[in-house]
Scaffold this active site. Structure first.
Site, PDB file in Angstrom:
ATOM      1  N   HIS B   8       0.918  -1.458   0.029  1.00 63.89           N
ATOM      2  CA  HIS B   8       0.207  -0.250  -0.263  1.00 63.89           C
ATOM      3  C   HIS B   8       0.585   0.927   0.272  1.00 63.89           C
ATOM      4  CE1 HIS B   8      -3.157  -2.290   1.067  1.00 63.89           C
ATOM      5  NE2 HIS B   8      -2.613  -2.951   1.775  1.00 63.89           N
ATOM      6  N   ALA B  72      -5.049   1.505   2.877  1.00 65.77           N
ATOM      7  CA  ALA B  72      -6.345   0.468   2.862  1.00 65.77           C
ATOM      8  C   ALA B  72      -6.268   1.469   4.230  1.00 65.77           C
ATOM      9  CB  ALA B  72      -5.709  -1.110   3.325  1.00 65.77           C
ATOM     10  N   HIS B 178      -9.977  -6.559   1.174  1.00 62.23           N
ATOM     11  CA  HIS B 178      -9.088  -6.011   2.592  1.00 62.23           C
ATOM     12  C   HIS B 178     -10.342  -4.816   3.247  1.00 62.23           C
ATOM     13  CE1 HIS B 178      -5.820  -4.439   4.406  1.00 62.23           C
ATOM     14  NE2 HIS B 178      -4.661  -4.709   3.566  1.00 62.23           N
ATOM     15  N   GLU B 284       3.311  -6.534   2.565  1.00 64.89           N
ATOM     16  CA  GLU B 284       2.615  -5.649   3.122  1.00 64.89           C
ATOM     17  C   GLU B 284       4.450  -4.968   3.035  1.00 64.89           C
ATOM     18  OE1 GLU B 284      -0.108  -6.348   5.883  1.00 64.89           O
ATOM     19  OE2 GLU B 284      -1.449  -4.518   5.286  1.00 64.89           O
TER      20      GLU B 284
END
Lengths: 337, 337
Positions: B8, B72, B178, B284
């Protein structure tokens, strides 16, 4: 001796469920609820409900004592008011008391609590005292989400819960953190809500100073700790990023995990990452998964097999997991001579 | 080639956050929202935000391409209305598009969707089409709980979501399931809500016939599948008790897991129980856990180390996890020659 710290009375005589159905009907129809005395179950019916279920499985699997509590799914604290919950809870706990009186060598009693959404948990104190002081209960099940899947009450670390914790400490009883049924269509009960409840509770403990306030408070997180051991690195890392103490220091004097993990690799992981002194043997039979694993021909929930097969455990480790830790955590457990 | 399927843009220039803050302030004050053109970020600022973060970590860790999406936690679909969500989403997606245009060999774009609680997901179709058809996006992130921790919308398997799935199938793009921020005080975001979201989605899939209706629909469940691999026996058993087909048949043609599990035993378990063809490499980074594991001196989220160290993988297995599966699942991924 092998102590299974997590069994629910899922096979109780149908009359118990019938009473509950009448209670719910009365609630919906705004009529007077059934009286406790409207429920009649004989000792023979209790024996019959257990002989071919929990007692047979204990014998077959070689376990000795089950720490036994009312059916978790049926606690359903979200139904009705605190009075609804109280009447149902007393009935369920009395049933557990009778079972443990009939079979004192096979079952030790843990109570459900008359929780109700939005009602301060202090209201559970009288029932906890009744069960522990008058009837020899050794622990309780605490629902972190009485709303049944909407998580409307404060986290377990909020002062909202403190009066109940004070009483637990005074009585020296642990709580198993255990949600009940889910009325949220997003959450399957045993497949999502149960496991999420476990993970959620652990994370609440991690971010709080609850155990500084209550150094002797004890919780068992069931279902192998939800997602926690699998993500142990994540939790160690989050705690470190938040400048919290290491997990051992922060919560492992107070938080324990059971072994309700239904395959060998899961149990192996649990035993690898969680210290032995924090693991209590459990199967949750007769419970969430009742079938036989086609991969090995044994019941999924026959967790003793996985622990017996786990590599690297010493005899002392096994003693702790099967008996020693349960006796320490459930310190009121006294077996008949 | 090593493809990280889950990154992200957590390091975006502060001006982006500033625009969002003004949007939220305007909403609260019932004033006109800021215009997209009120945000000004130069290419140099984008480069700077990445060079010492994701790009440096890619080089240090030896990964090549990150499948990259907006932060997110900041999706926060619960804020405001569908129009609020749409304006914010377009801005975030455009930022990802610019990053991927600047660094086409290092990043491939995945979009967030303009979801909003109670609003049919069909409203996300125009933004999905814009991103995929006009801007080369290869997938989307789908929030199973736009309410941010209250789980008020229907499960992912409800027909409520079907128009969006029809479009995903038509465009041949997968979704990573998510959640975003939690505004429920019971749920810590990265420690509970994220993991619970993963577990919840899997169980929704298990109990439904979604993939009979959409045989080519593809979902990635991040964070190593939440609690699922650790409880794989439980899920196999629950499916069997419910007379569902075996999990492989029921959902493993459609459901994939990433490797965002931040310790060796967790990765070892994942690789042991989930078929190799269902596992996509991911870290991530820069994300939920940023510190260094004192047990080994490496970053918790340097997941490549765990996979490299995992026993029993063949070269072909590693190729699948690092590259092959990502290319299959993100079938629109085309790299510049």
């Amino acid at each position: 001796m092998i102590i299974d710290c997590h069994g629910h009375y899922t096979t109780a005589p149908k009359a118990l469920e019938g009473w509950r159905a009448r209670q719910v009907q009365a609630l919906e129809a705004r009529l007077a609820p059934p009286a406790p005395t409207d429920l009649s179950i004989t000792d023979d019916e209790l024996r019959e409900s257990l002989e071919n279920a929990q007692l047979r499985l204990q014998r077959e699997r070689g376990t000795d004592l089950t720490i036994f509590s009312p059916r978790a799914m049926a606690m359903a604290h979200h139904i009705g008011t605190a009075r609804t919950s109280e009447a149902w809870t007393r009935l369920c706990n009395d049933m557990i008391h009778r079972v443990c009186t009939l079979y004192p060598r096979s079952f030790a009693p843990v109570c459900q609590l008359p929780q109700s959404p939005g009602v301060p948990p202090a209201n559970c104190i009288p029932e906890l005292e009744r069960c522990v002081r008058e009837r020899g209960f050794i622990g309780c099940n605490l629902n972190p989400d009485p709303s049944g899947g909407y998580w409307k009450d404060p986290p377990l670390t909020d002062r909202w819960w403190y009066p109940l914790y004070e009483k637990m400490v005074e009585l020296d009883v642990p709580a198993m953190v255990h949600v009940s049924a889910s009325c949220n269509p997003c959450f399957h009960a045993t497949g999502a809500h149960y496991i999420n409840g476990d993970t959620t509770a652990f994370m609440q403990f991690l971010t709080s100073d609850l155990f500084r306030d209550f150094p002797t408070l004890k919780f068992i997180i069931p279902h192998g700790g939800g997602a926690v051991p699998y993500h142990w690195g994540r939790y160690r890392g989050i705690a470190q990023d938040m400048k919290r103490p290491p997990l051992g220091e922060l919560l492992l004097k107070n938080v324990f995990f059971d072994t309700c993990v239904y395959h060998q690799p899961g149990i192996d992981l649990l035993l690898k990452v969680i210290p032995v002194e924090n693991i209590l043997f459990a199967s949750e039979m007769v419970g969430a998964v009742r079938g036989i694993d086609p991969q090995n021909g044994f019941h999924f929930d026959d967790t003793k097999r996985y622990i017996d097969a786990a590599p690297g455990l010493t005899a002392q480790d096994r003693f702790q997991i099967y008996e020693g830790n349960a006796r320490r955590v459930f310190s009121r457990l006294k077996l008949p001579a």
